[in-house]
Design an enzyme around this catalytic site. Structure first.
Site, PDB file in Angstrom:
ATOM      1  N   GLY A  10       0.801  -1.231   0.000  1.00  0.00           N
ATOM      2  CA  GLY A  10       0.000   0.000   0.000  1.00  0.00           C
ATOM      3  C   GLY A  10       0.827   1.270   0.000  1.00  0.00           C
ATOM      4  O   GLY A  10       2.060   1.231  -0.019  1.00  0.00           O
ATOM      5  N   SER A 104      -4.610   6.853  12.701  1.00  0.00           N
ATOM      6  CA  SER A 104      -4.989   7.943  11.797  1.00  0.00           C
ATOM      7  C   SER A 104      -5.462   9.137  12.612  1.00  0.00           C
ATOM      8  O   SER A 104      -5.941   8.981  13.736  1.00  0.00           O
ATOM      9  CB  SER A 104      -6.126   7.470  10.885  1.00  0.00           C
ATOM     10  OG  SER A 104      -6.705   8.588  10.235  1.00  0.00           O
ATOM     11  N   SER A 105      -5.363  10.305  12.030  1.00  0.00           N
ATOM     12  CA  SER A 105      -5.791  11.526  12.747  1.00  0.00           C
ATOM     13  C   SER A 105      -7.308  11.563  12.912  1.00  0.00           C
ATOM     14  O   SER A 105      -7.827  12.360  13.690  1.00  0.00           O
ATOM     15  CB  SER A 105      -5.341  12.766  11.964  1.00  0.00           C
ATOM     16  OG  SER A 105      -5.867  12.722  10.637  1.00  0.00           O
ATOM     17  N   CYS A 106      -8.030  10.665  12.222  1.00  0.00           N
ATOM     18  CA  CYS A 106      -9.499  10.703  12.358  1.00  0.00           C
ATOM     19  C   CYS A 106      -9.957  10.091  13.677  1.00  0.00           C
ATOM     20  O   CYS A 106     -11.150  10.050  13.973  1.00  0.00           O
ATOM     21  CB  CYS A 106     -10.166  10.004  11.183  1.00  0.00           C
ATOM     22  SG  CYS A 106     -10.081   8.236  11.270  1.00  0.00           S
ATOM     23  N   TYR A 133     -14.131   3.536  11.250  1.00  0.00           N
ATOM     24  CA  TYR A 133     -12.673   3.402  11.081  1.00  0.00           C
ATOM     25  C   TYR A 133     -11.952   3.943  12.305  1.00  0.00           C
ATOM     26  O   TYR A 133     -11.011   3.332  12.806  1.00  0.00           O
ATOM     27  CB  TYR A 133     -12.257   4.182   9.833  1.00  0.00           C
ATOM     28  CG  TYR A 133     -10.791   4.145   9.484  1.00  0.00           C
ATOM     29  CD1 TYR A 133      -9.992   5.276   9.651  1.00  0.00           C
ATOM     30  CD2 TYR A 133     -10.197   3.000   8.966  1.00  0.00           C
ATOM     31  CE1 TYR A 133      -8.651   5.260   9.308  1.00  0.00           C
ATOM     32  CE2 TYR A 133      -8.850   2.983   8.614  1.00  0.00           C
ATOM     33  CZ  TYR A 133      -8.085   4.115   8.790  1.00  0.00           C
ATOM     34  OH  TYR A 133      -6.748   4.101   8.457  1.00  0.00           O
ATOM     35  N   LYS A 137      -9.353   2.008  14.863  1.00  0.00           N
ATOM     36  CA  LYS A 137      -7.987   2.466  15.099  1.00  0.00           C
ATOM     37  C   LYS A 137      -7.756   2.774  16.587  1.00  0.00           C
ATOM     38  O   LYS A 137      -6.670   2.524  17.113  1.00  0.00           O
ATOM     39  CB  LYS A 137      -7.679   3.691  14.249  1.00  0.00           C
ATOM     40  CG  LYS A 137      -7.483   3.354  12.759  1.00  0.00           C
ATOM     41  CD  LYS A 137      -6.308   2.401  12.569  1.00  0.00           C
ATOM     42  CE  LYS A 137      -6.090   1.981  11.133  1.00  0.00           C
ATOM     43  NZ  LYS A 137      -4.951   1.060  10.994  1.00  0.00           N
ATOM     44  N   ASN A 162      -3.502  13.208   7.244  1.00  0.00           N
ATOM     45  CA  ASN A 162      -3.837  12.781   5.876  1.00  0.00           C
ATOM     46  C   ASN A 162      -2.553  12.624   5.069  1.00  0.00           C
ATOM     47  O   ASN A 162      -1.713  13.514   5.051  1.00  0.00           O
ATOM     48  CB  ASN A 162      -4.753  13.810   5.214  1.00  0.00           C
ATOM     49  CG  ASN A 162      -6.153  13.793   5.800  1.00  0.00           C
ATOM     50  OD1 ASN A 162      -6.316  13.806   7.023  1.00  0.00           O
ATOM     51  ND2 ASN A 162      -7.162  13.734   4.945  1.00  0.00           N
ATOM     52  N   HIS A 176      -8.729   9.290  -1.248  1.00  0.00           N
ATOM     53  CA  HIS A 176      -8.700  10.515  -0.443  1.00  0.00           C
ATOM     54  C   HIS A 176      -8.649  11.714  -1.387  1.00  0.00           C
ATOM     55  O   HIS A 176      -8.448  11.573  -2.601  1.00  0.00           O
ATOM     56  CB  HIS A 176      -7.478  10.501   0.481  1.00  0.00           C
ATOM     57  CG  HIS A 176      -7.553   9.478   1.559  1.00  0.00           C
ATOM     58  ND1 HIS A 176      -6.977   8.232   1.444  1.00  0.00           N
ATOM     59  CD2 HIS A 176      -8.180   9.490   2.765  1.00  0.00           C
ATOM     60  CE1 HIS A 176      -7.224   7.538   2.539  1.00  0.00           C
ATOM     61  NE2 HIS A 176      -7.948   8.274   3.352  1.00  0.00           N
ATOM     62  N   TRP A 199     -15.795  18.034  -4.243  1.00  0.00           N
ATOM     63  CA  TRP A 199     -16.863  17.705  -3.300  1.00  0.00           C
ATOM     64  C   TRP A 199     -16.924  18.698  -2.144  1.00  0.00           C
ATOM     65  O   TRP A 199     -15.901  19.274  -1.745  1.00  0.00           O
ATOM     66  CB  TRP A 199     -16.640  16.321  -2.691  1.00  0.00           C
ATOM     67  CG  TRP A 199     -16.703  15.185  -3.650  1.00  0.00           C
ATOM     68  CD1 TRP A 199     -17.117  15.219  -4.972  1.00  0.00           C
ATOM     69  CD2 TRP A 199     -16.341  13.827  -3.385  1.00  0.00           C
ATOM     70  NE1 TRP A 199     -17.004  13.974  -5.522  1.00  0.00           N
ATOM     71  CE2 TRP A 199     -16.559  13.096  -4.570  1.00  0.00           C
ATOM     72  CE3 TRP A 199     -15.858  13.144  -2.240  1.00  0.00           C
ATOM     73  CZ2 TRP A 199     -16.295  11.722  -4.648  1.00  0.00           C
ATOM     74  CZ3 TRP A 199     -15.599  11.782  -2.309  1.00  0.00           C
ATOM     75  CH2 TRP A 199     -15.824  11.088  -3.519  1.00  0.00           C
TER      76      TRP A 199
HETATM   77  O1  GFB Z   1      -9.535  13.045   2.035  1.00  0.00           O
HETATM   78  P1  GFB Z   1     -10.980  12.841   2.337  1.00  0.00           P
HETATM   79  O2  GFB Z   1     -11.718  11.849   1.511  1.00  0.00           O
HETATM   80  O3  GFB Z   1     -11.145  12.374   3.847  1.00  0.00           O
HETATM   81  O4  GFB Z   1     -11.773  14.255   2.228  1.00  0.00           O
HETATM   82  P2  GFB Z   1     -11.173  13.096   5.268  1.00  0.00           P
HETATM   83  C1  GFB Z   1     -11.214  15.432   2.708  1.00  0.00           C
HETATM   84  C2  GFB Z   1     -12.095  16.588   2.280  1.00  0.00           C
HETATM   85  O5  GFB Z   1     -11.924  16.770   0.862  1.00  0.00           O
HETATM   86  C3  GFB Z   1     -13.609  16.383   2.507  1.00  0.00           C
HETATM   87  C4  GFB Z   1     -13.197  16.931   0.259  1.00  0.00           C
HETATM   88  O6  GFB Z   1     -14.142  17.600   2.943  1.00  0.00           O
HETATM   89  C5  GFB Z   1     -14.103  16.043   1.111  1.00  0.00           C
HETATM   90  O7  GFB Z   1     -15.468  16.419   0.901  1.00  0.00           O
HETATM   91  N1  GFB Z   1     -13.143  16.549  -1.157  1.00  0.00           N
HETATM   92  C6  GFB Z   1     -13.338  17.396  -2.199  1.00  0.00           C
HETATM   93  C7  GFB Z   1     -12.921  15.326  -1.652  1.00  0.00           C
HETATM   94  N2  GFB Z   1     -13.285  16.746  -3.373  1.00  0.00           N
HETATM   95  C8  GFB Z   1     -13.024  15.430  -3.047  1.00  0.00           C
HETATM   96  C9  GFB Z   1     -12.861  14.266  -3.855  1.00  0.00           C
HETATM   97  O8  GFB Z   1     -12.961  14.279  -5.101  1.00  0.00           O
HETATM   98  N3  GFB Z   1     -12.585  13.114  -3.197  1.00  0.00           N
HETATM   99  C10 GFB Z   1     -12.480  13.057  -1.823  1.00  0.00           C
HETATM  100  N4  GFB Z   1     -12.175  11.874  -1.235  1.00  0.00           N
HETATM  101  N5  GFB Z   1     -12.653  14.160  -1.016  1.00  0.00           N
HETATM  102  C11 GFB Z   1     -10.471  10.689   5.974  1.00  0.00           C
HETATM  103  C12 GFB Z   1     -11.128   9.503   6.652  1.00  0.00           C
HETATM  104  O9  GFB Z   1     -11.312  11.817   6.197  1.00  0.00           O
HETATM  105  O10 GFB Z   1      -9.204  10.986   6.543  1.00  0.00           O
HETATM  106  C13 GFB Z   1     -10.210   8.306   6.600  1.00  0.00           C
HETATM  107  O11 GFB Z   1     -12.368   9.217   6.003  1.00  0.00           O
HETATM  108  C14 GFB Z   1      -8.822   8.667   7.078  1.00  0.00           C
HETATM  109  O12 GFB Z   1     -10.735   7.298   7.397  1.00  0.00           O
HETATM  110  C15 GFB Z   1      -8.300   9.886   6.400  1.00  0.00           C
HETATM  111  O13 GFB Z   1      -8.870   8.888   8.456  1.00  0.00           O
HETATM  112  C16 GFB Z   1      -6.960  10.285   6.977  1.00  0.00           C
HETATM  113  O14 GFB Z   1      -9.896  13.780   5.524  1.00  0.00           O
HETATM  114  O15 GFB Z   1     -12.436  13.881   5.419  1.00  0.00           O
END
Ligand code: GFB
Length: 319
Positions: A10, A104-106, A133, A137, A162, A176, A199
């Protein structure tokens, strides 16, 4: 000294394998999900016992971005609980002296004071889009602490922010934000599209650490850290999603319009780590966001773009 890296296929595991090699570790054994399904307790114990490592780095997990976490909480809870519990139990049975568990920071409360200190853990409700998740963790941290308390194991936990970099998942639904935006802006640029959809509202703030910095921190912590408490690993700096989108657009060369799909969740409003504890151990990150983004885009062009752009990557696959 044999080091076993669980999840070596990964984003994180492959970086840890690179960092261990660079640090002079010559006996590094990888464990990709294709080789051993750590969700199976017997398979995990057989693999770890046969490998007989002195050190285990647990970079194996069911991972994904906000959409994957929100849509599939059962997998994100149960796969990760099984992977962690099986690996820790197998490491104990094989008398492994050092284990580094990666969380993870979440794991921190949705509205934790920012920057987030390690002692804010379990002081408030979690962000709903990734609470399954996060609970998994947090259970992993408790597993490390329980083995320290009951069996005097010198095992530790680190909580990365992240992450991004080479080997990332570019599937648009499960990835992500940073790799998703690289792919979206690249494909729009190549197709000559007028707009790219991001998004949420663009207002959430996120901290981004290049995975090679995390991997270097893992090698450092294995040598410099031995405390039951989890330790944050990050840059201590954050940007809005809108600022990130503009930076990705500039990196890719897209000059069209960015539109926001507010039907998609924002998730937690801000998630930046207090990194004073790891700084006090003598570690700090080296790769800035603009530099890291540019090198990750180059990796994407060389390894993913044009090959279905990650379409062959299963969503949230266990590495
Ligand atoms: O990186 P992400 O998916 O996870 O989203 P989190 C971060 C922010 O980016 C959110 C926005 O506010 C999303 O709405 N965003 C904008 C997008 N456009 C996009 C897109 O096209 N794709 C995605 N994925 N996001 C994660 C946790 O939270 O953090 C995991 O779900 C993990 O479990 C990770 O802990 C470190 O940062 O919100």
């Amino acid at each position: 000294m044999t080091v076993l890296v669980a999840g070596s296929g990964g984003l994180v595991g492959s970086a840890v394998v690179r960092a261990l090699g660079a640090a002079g570790f010559s006996d590094v054994v990888g464990a990709r999900s294709a080789q051993v399904d750590l969700r199976d307790a017997d398979a995990a114990r057989e693999f770890v016992t046969a490998t007989a490592p002195a050190v285990v780095v647990d970079a194996a997990a069911r991972v994904g971005g906000i959409a994957a976490n929100n849509a599939r909480p059962v997998e994100f809870l149960h796969d990760n609980l099984r992977i962690q519990a099986n690996l820790l139990d197998a490491a104990h049975a094989a008398d492994v002296s050092r284990v580094l568990f990666l969380g993870s920071s979440c794991i921190y409360p949705k509205f934790a004071e920012q920057p987030i200190r390690e002692d804010s853990l379990l002081t408030g409700p979690l962000e709903a889009t990734n609470d399954a998740y996060a609970i998994a963790k947090i259970a992993g941290i408790m597993g490390v602490q329980s083995y320290r308390r009951e069996y005097d194991r010198r095992w530790i936990s680190a909580m990365p922010t992240n992450l991004y970099g080479p080997g990332d998942n570019f599937d648009l639904e499960s990835s992500h934000v940073l790799p998703a935006l690289i792919r979206k802006f690249h494909e729009a640029h190549v197709a000559g599209d007028a707009t790219v959809t991001v998004w949420g509202t663009g207002t959430p703030r996120r901290e981004f650490l290049h995975v090679d910095d995390l991997a270097a921190a893992c090698v450092h912590l294995l040598e410099a850290y031995d405390d039951p408490a989890p330790i944050n690993v990050g840059t201590g700096e954050d940007v809005t999603i809108a600022e990130l989108a503009s930076l990705v657009a500039a990196t890719v060369g897209f000059s069209g319009e960015i539109v926001y799909d507010t039907s998609r969740p924002d998730g937690t409003p801000r998630k930046v780590l207090d990194v004073s504890k790891i700084a006090s151990t003598g570690w700090k990150p080296r790769i800035g966001l603009a530099e890291g983004l540019a090198s990750t885009y180059r990796w994407y062009l060389d390894n993913v773009a044009g090959e279905g752009a990650g379409a062959e990557q299963m969503s949230g696959v266990v590495k």
